[in-house]
Design a protein around this motif. Sequence first.
Motif, PDB file in Angstrom:
ATOM      1  N   ARG A  36       0.855  -1.392  -0.086  1.00  0.00           N
ATOM      2  CA  ARG A  36      -0.107  -0.215  -0.184  1.00  0.00           C
ATOM      3  C   ARG A  36       1.274   1.086   0.379  1.00  0.00           C
ATOM      4  O   ARG A  36       1.805   1.073   0.733  1.00  0.00           O
ATOM      5  N   LEU A  38       0.864   5.702  -0.561  1.00  0.00           N
ATOM      6  CA  LEU A  38      -0.196   7.376   0.378  1.00  0.00           C
ATOM      7  C   LEU A  38       0.837   8.095  -0.127  1.00  0.00           C
ATOM      8  O   LEU A  38       1.871   8.429  -0.610  1.00  0.00           O
ATOM      9  N   SER A  51      -0.082   8.062  -8.938  1.00  0.00           N
ATOM     10  CA  SER A  51      -1.139   6.888  -8.488  1.00  0.00           C
ATOM     11  C   SER A  51      -1.157   6.143  -9.897  1.00  0.00           C
ATOM     12  O   SER A  51      -1.058   4.680  -9.955  1.00  0.00           O
ATOM     13  N   CYS A  61      -2.855   2.101  -4.384  1.00  0.00           N
ATOM     14  CA  CYS A  61      -2.322   3.580  -4.204  1.00  0.00           C
ATOM     15  C   CYS A  61      -3.867   4.527  -3.820  1.00  0.00           C
ATOM     16  O   CYS A  61      -4.661   4.365  -4.221  1.00  0.00           O
ATOM     17  N   GLU A  62      -3.324   4.974  -2.399  1.00  0.00           N
ATOM     18  CA  GLU A  62      -4.181   6.054  -1.648  1.00  0.00           C
ATOM     19  C   GLU A  62      -3.610   7.422  -1.830  1.00  0.00           C
ATOM     20  O   GLU A  62      -3.229   7.882  -1.729  1.00  0.00           O
ATOM     21  N   GLY A  70      -2.944  13.701   4.980  1.00  0.00           N
ATOM     22  CA  GLY A  70      -2.281  12.622   4.742  1.00  0.00           C
ATOM     23  C   GLY A  70      -1.776  12.089   6.304  1.00  0.00           C
ATOM     24  O   GLY A  70      -1.899  10.771   6.569  1.00  0.00           O
ATOM     25  N   ALA A  73      -4.643   9.976   7.599  1.00  0.00           N
ATOM     26  CA  ALA A  73      -4.714   8.208   6.086  1.00  0.00           C
ATOM     27  C   ALA A  73      -4.190   7.769   7.655  1.00  0.00           C
ATOM     28  O   ALA A  73      -4.510   5.931   7.219  1.00  0.00           O
ATOM     29  N   LEU A  74      -2.781   7.415   7.243  1.00  0.00           N
ATOM     30  CA  LEU A  74      -1.645   6.699   8.256  1.00  0.00           C
ATOM     31  C   LEU A  74      -2.008   6.879   9.566  1.00  0.00           C
ATOM     32  O   LEU A  74      -1.359   6.175  10.201  1.00  0.00           O
ATOM     33  N   PHE A  79       0.297   1.988   5.938  1.00  0.00           N
ATOM     34  CA  PHE A  79       1.162   1.981   4.205  1.00  0.00           C
ATOM     35  C   PHE A  79       2.195   1.407   4.411  1.00  0.00           C
ATOM     36  O   PHE A  79       3.019   1.697   5.509  1.00  0.00           O
ATOM     37  N   VAL A  82       5.489   6.155   1.411  1.00  0.00           N
ATOM     38  CA  VAL A  82       4.157   7.775   1.420  1.00  0.00           C
ATOM     39  C   VAL A  82       5.295   7.989   0.805  1.00  0.00           C
ATOM     40  O   VAL A  82       6.681   8.615   0.561  1.00  0.00           O
TER      41      VAL A  82
END
Length: 107
Positions: A36, A38, A51, A61-62, A70, A73-74, A79, A82
């Motif tokens: 994953r 980010l 992406s 990918c996000e 960010g 999300a983390l 992930f 990054v």
Amino acid sequence: MDTSSRPPTVATFPTGAEQQPLVLPSELPKSGRVHRVLIVDDEDCNRSVFSLMLTSTGLLCEVAADGILGLEALHTKPFDLVVLDIDMPNMQGTEVLRRLREAPPCP
């Protein structure tokens, strides 16, 4: 056609005076785990390009449009990587990185 015993196709690209090998995405070994990524960037075009490039290699990918999103999300899910822009509104990338180093959300 079975390609498991065949060595990966390798291309080269110039990096100054020497050539570095580049393993093509279609030849990367398949693993059971999806990695994953980010992507944190305030530019929509940059998020889309990164992406698209990374997804084409099999990565999940996000995206986040700024440092605050960010960090949120983390702290929501783990992930493996990054991709972080430095110059962003609301919170600079350097501040995001500082906070991540102080309190890593995952190993």
